[in-house]
Design an enzyme around this catalytic site. Structure first.
Site, PDB file in Angstrom:
ATOM      1  N   THR A  53      80.425  17.499  31.398  1.00  0.00           N
ATOM      2  CA  THR A  53      81.673  17.713  32.348  1.00  0.00           C
ATOM      3  C   THR A  53      81.360  19.185  32.918  1.00  0.00           C
ATOM      4  O   THR A  53      81.443  20.169  31.986  1.00  0.00           O
ATOM      5  CB  THR A  53      83.091  17.486  31.832  1.00  0.00           C
ATOM      6  OG1 THR A  53      83.874  17.708  33.064  1.00  0.00           O
ATOM      7  CG2 THR A  53      83.275  18.437  30.482  1.00  0.00           C
TER       8      THR A  53
ATOM      9  N   HIS B 227      84.841  14.563  14.967  1.00  0.00           N
ATOM     10  CA  HIS B 227      84.833  15.111  13.417  1.00  0.00           C
ATOM     11  C   HIS B 227      84.461  13.840  12.533  1.00  0.00           C
ATOM     12  O   HIS B 227      84.211  14.044  11.194  1.00  0.00           O
ATOM     13  CB  HIS B 227      85.840  15.832  12.920  1.00  0.00           C
ATOM     14  CG  HIS B 227      85.460  16.973  12.189  1.00  0.00           C
ATOM     15  ND1 HIS B 227      84.258  16.946  11.569  1.00  0.00           N
ATOM     16  CD2 HIS B 227      85.989  18.146  11.694  1.00  0.00           C
ATOM     17  CE1 HIS B 227      83.921  18.058  10.980  1.00  0.00           C
ATOM     18  NE2 HIS B 227      85.080  18.947  11.070  1.00  0.00           N
TER      19      HIS B 227
END
Length: 484
Positions: free
Chosen positions: A403, A455
């Site tokens: 992005t 994560h």
């Protein structure tokens, strides 16, 4: 399963198809035909917007438009009839009101007698293919009738209303109260607008609350929203069954804008991602002066003439090289099986801001593309997104995303993962800043990158390696040759 039915008079009805994967509704943005127009097999008749993209719908047969069931701006459930076409050589007059049981096919329009009608629409020789994704799953069009409901002799089947089998629910005082009748989309609209359905007087058939009823309960009585009338070339059948388009409205001190289409899907996806995947974001500020010089050189390269060459191209290539060096980062989480699924391909998503909201189409198998091929794919992706023609398929199956918030002058951000992906790289603005270069403070082109990752899939070491590799390539773009 086909998206059309035919009655004995040769009138064929085309239903709103599921143009994505499991979509339940779409908004009619624009009609390209009117009542009385002649249409041919494969001709685009309207443009609709789903929760994923704007899509043009072609009609799968020849004939004369007899009826447009819904005006522009109306959100229609998948499986609802949106257009009727006379294929028996009629003059385009509206269909008769007498009830007729729709069938999947008919030999009425065939030039010669044929075998008994099959369960699905026959596909004559030479027929143009319908868009991929057409056809509604059986479960999405078969609706259970309400108990005791009278058969309505109309061309649109009476939908099953969720909750009608429930005898009642407890109100705030612990007493049972009658549950108002409304379709699930209307209940959702009322919930979004903060309207209590029990306070609304229904205007629909059999006491059903409509979208118009919900909006009427929100809009102040002194200044009701004007009713937009659609004037087709022929009378519109059953006008009471056509819902009003959902539009923004002003309450005096506030403007309320109903969330739908791409924005609605984006909001749901971001909430789901933010509260499902444990996000970690790391940052690095770097000198990209050499990369900017390389961009200018590549613009003069004959092999890249006419292609989109900009810093984003080299950033994308740097990320692909970093993924090649650290393949474990390119993965997804399988919650059902409690497995990490490592991908041996990279479908590179590029976030694109459009008038309908943020979308993230992806470049399929970007890892296997040369720099010119990657430049061509980026150019096509951006052009298609700006035109609002990105297909639902182009937004599915992404693995990692970029992005570019720098185009808005923003230094960096903490991007939220696209659902099902492992990482997203935010690129900040490239600015001329004082920088220590070869022991001296000099003006250099500097930017900040931010890498967010899941994560569960990516630990701090792996995420740091990927971000460091991207930065190293952009500081010394020669590594594109040695590392690729």
């Amino acid at each position: 399963m086909t998206t059309m039915t035919e009655n004995a008079s040769g009138l064929r009805e085309f239903k709103m198809p599921d143009v994505g994967e499991g979509l339940t509704e779409a908004e009619i943005l624009k009609w390209y035909v009117q009542v009385g127009d002649t249409v041919t097999d494969g001709q685009v008749v309207c443009e609709v917007e789903t929760a994923k993209a704007a899509v043009e719908l072609p009609i799968p047969y020849d004939g004369v438009v007899s009826e447009l069931r819904f005006p522009e701006g109306t959100t229609v459930d998948v499986g609802e009839v949106i257009i009727a076409v006379d294929v028996a050589g009629g003059a385009g007059a509206p269909a008769p009101q007498a009830p007729a049981a729709p069938v999947q096919t008919s030999a009425a329009s065939a030039p010669a007698p044929a075998a008994p009608a099959p369960a699905e629409e026959p596909k004559p020789e030479g027929r143009k293919p319908v868009l991929v994704g057409y056809g509604v799953a059986e479960s999405s069009t078969k609706r259970r009738p309400r108990k005791g409901a009278e058969v309505v002799p109309a061309q649109q089947p009476e939908p099953f209303l969720a909750g009608t089998a429930i005898q009642g629910e407890l109100n705030g005082h612990g007493h049972a109260k009658e549950r108002p009748l409304a379709k699930p989309p209307v209940r959702k609209l009322a919930k979004d607008l903060g309207v209590d359905l029990t306070t609304i007087t229904p205007s629909g058939p059999d006491g059903i609350i409509t979208r118009e009823d919900v909006h009427a309960a929100v809009v102040p009585a002194p200044a009701p929203a004007p009713v937009v009338e659609v004037t087709p070339a022929a009378p519109v059948q059953a006008p009471a069954r056509v819902p009003a388009p959902v539009v923004a409205y002003d309450t005096g001190r506030e403007t309320r804008i109903p969330v739908k289409g791409v924005r609605k899907a984006t909001a749901a996806a971001m909430v789901g991602s933010a509260f499902t995947a444990p996000h970690v974001t790391e940052f690095v500020t770097l000198d990209v002066t050499r990369t900017m010089k390389l961009v200018e050189e590549l613009k003069q390269d004959k092999e890249l003439q006419g292609l989109r060459v900009n810093p984003l191209l080299l950033i994308a290539k740097a990320l692909l090289v970093a993924i090649k060096r650290n393949p474990e980062v390119n993965a997804s989480w399988d919650e059902a099986n409690q497995e990490i699924v490592q991908k041996h391909y990279v479908n590179l998503g590029i976030a694109a801001a459009t008038p309908r909201g943020l979308i993230v189409p992806n470049i399929k198998d970007a890892h296997a593309k040369t720099l010119p091929q990657l430049a061509q794919s980026l150019g096509e992706l951006v052009s298609t997104a700006r035109e609002g023609k990105t297909s639902p398929a182009a937004m599915q199956g992404g693995t990692v995303t970029i992005t570019n918030v720098g185009v808005f002058g923003v230094d960096t951000g903490t991007p939220i993962l696209n659902p099902g992906e492992s990482a997203i790289l935010a690129v900040g603005a490239i600015k001329l800043q004082p920088w220590v270069h070869k022991g001296k403070v000099k003006p250099r082109q500097v930017t900040t990158l931010a890498l967010s990752f899941d994560h569960r899939l990516v630990d701090g070491e792996l995420g740091s390696k990927v971000l460091a590799d991207v930065a190293a390539i952009l500081e010394q773009p020669k590594r594109l040759i040695t590392w690729a």
